[in-house]
Write an enzyme that holds these catalytic residues in place. Structure first.
Site, mmCIF file in Angstrom:
data_model
loop_
_atom_site.group_PDB
_atom_site.id
_atom_site.type_symbol
_atom_site.label_atom_id
_atom_site.label_comp_id
_atom_site.label_asym_id
_atom_site.label_seq_id
_atom_site.Cartn_x
_atom_site.Cartn_y
_atom_site.Cartn_z
ATOM 1 C CE LYS A 37 26.337 -4.509 -8.566
ATOM 2 N NZ LYS A 37 26.430 -3.602 -9.746
ATOM 3 N NE ARG A 71 7.603 0.814 4.589
ATOM 4 C CZ ARG A 71 6.376 0.329 4.756
ATOM 5 N NH1 ARG A 71 6.118 -0.941 4.480
ATOM 6 N NH2 ARG A 71 5.410 1.105 5.179
ATOM 7 N NE ARG A 130 -1.746 -2.183 2.897
ATOM 8 C CZ ARG A 130 -1.689 -3.453 2.481
ATOM 9 N NH1 ARG A 130 -2.547 -3.889 1.604
ATOM 10 N NH2 ARG A 130 -0.776 -4.273 2.946
ATOM 11 C CB THR A 131 3.626 2.456 2.145
ATOM 12 O OG1 THR A 131 2.917 2.186 3.356
ATOM 13 C CG2 THR A 131 4.411 3.743 2.306
ATOM 14 C CG HIS A 174 4.279 4.238 8.441
ATOM 15 N ND1 HIS A 174 4.457 4.989 7.297
ATOM 16 C CD2 HIS A 174 3.761 3.057 8.034
ATOM 17 C CE1 HIS A 174 4.075 4.286 6.248
ATOM 18 N NE2 HIS A 174 3.637 3.110 6.665
#
Length: 331
Positions: free
Chosen positions: A95, A116, A66-67, A144
């Site tokens: 890497k 995120r 959703r985000t 959040h």
């Protein structure tokens, strides 16, 4: 259109100043109401070209549906282009590239970065090294803020106010970053919180101290039943987050402790709405979905308007820019 933010054209909104959106804790009451007013404008007309020519980077070091999709939809509906990744395994992190170098490299290509990350404080660090605005899309169990803004918008839409509400937070209050952010944002509005959680997932002491420092009223419960929730204006359910547990036996003990069932809603207040940041697992029975108190699907839709307002705020657009916008695309 309500007059939520009358006379809120404060100095940092009238210029083209850009902003980070890392934590809800450093936003004033006026700024929160200003962002909600922006979201109301976008709900009326979500499709525009205000960000035409801009590039938005979405860097998701942790899974999201959703985000990520609502941020990308918000960017697209405002005319921006989107670059980025939804899985760190396909980035140069594999890497050995440091977060600092990733942020600096992506800043060469994008006007704003949505990130995120699984490490608490990663977004704050990124904002300190990046030359472009950083939007925190969730950092570990910490914050959040964009979810919090859409929660505030959902609460305002359903209650007609943010003031003097009884807000019941249920489930994972230990690791649930959405409830931590909501707690901080509501400090301006004289809420009464009810924390409903097993002792293993109780609201952390630091947030209870925060409540005391800011004169936020709260009560704690371990029972979850029809009688306990009878006085709720907002019933905010949360998922017990398996990914936050190092001890899977502890997860198994608490995962189904609190399940909201339709029969528990027979005596709730008429205005009560059920929110959930989603995804849902077992904590809301599916027969609740058709109950008029259920609001979590509409809540997710509100994320589009909230995140359009966040992009505008971060890139220096004002409420007047939005109200006077001539690039509206009618559906």
């Amino acid at each position: 259109m309500c007059t939520l933010a009358v006379d809120l054209r404060i100095n940092n909104h009238t210029s083209m100043e850009k902003h980070n959106f890392v934590t809800i804790a450093n936003l004033s009451k006026e700024q929160l109401l200003y962002l909600i007013e922006m979201a109301q404008e976008f709900e009326q007309h979500p499709n525009r070209e205000l960000l035409k020519g801009k590039v938005v980077a979405t860097l998701f070091f942790e899974p999201s549906t959703r985000t990520r999709l609502s941020f990308e939809t918000a960017a697209n509906r405002l005319g921006a282009r989107v670059i980025g990744f939804s899985d760190a395994k396909v980035s140069s992190v594999t890497k050995g590239e440091t977060l600092k170098d990733t942020i600096l490299m992506v800043s060469n290509y994008a006007d704003v970065i949505v990130m995120r990350h699984y490490i608490e404080g990663a977004a704050q660090y990124a904002s300190e090294v990046a030359p472009v605005p950083i939007i925190n899309a969730g950092d570990g169990a910490h914050m959040h803020p964009s979810q919090c803004l859409l929660d505030l918008y959902s609460i305002y839409k359903t209650q007609g106010t943010l003031e003097n509400l009884n807000i019941y937070l249920v489930g994972d209050l230990k690791y649930g970053r959405t409830v931590h952010s909501l707690l901080m944002a509501m400090r301006f509005f004289n809420p009464t919180f009810h924390f409903i959680a097993p002792k293993e997932l109780a609201m952390p002491q630091e947030y209870k101290l925060y409540c005391k420092e800011h004169n936020i009223k709260f009560q704690e419960h371990t029972a979850f039943n029809e009688k306990v929730i009878a006085d709720a204006d907002i019933l905010y359910m949360t998922r017990v987050q398996k990914e936050r547990f190092s001890d899977l036996m502890e997860y198994e003990r608490v995962k189904n402790v609190y399940i909201l069932k339709n029969e528990m809603l027979s005596n709730v207040k008429p205005n009560m709405k059920i929110l959930h940041p989603l995804p849902r697992v077992n904590e809301i029975a599916y027969d609740v979905d058709n109950n008029p108190h259920a609001y979590y699907i509409q809540q997710a839709r509100n994320g589009l308007y909230a995140r359009e307002s966040i992009f505008s705020y971060c890139l220096g657009l004002t409420i007047d820019d939005i109200k006077n916008d001539k690039t509206i695309i009618e559906e």
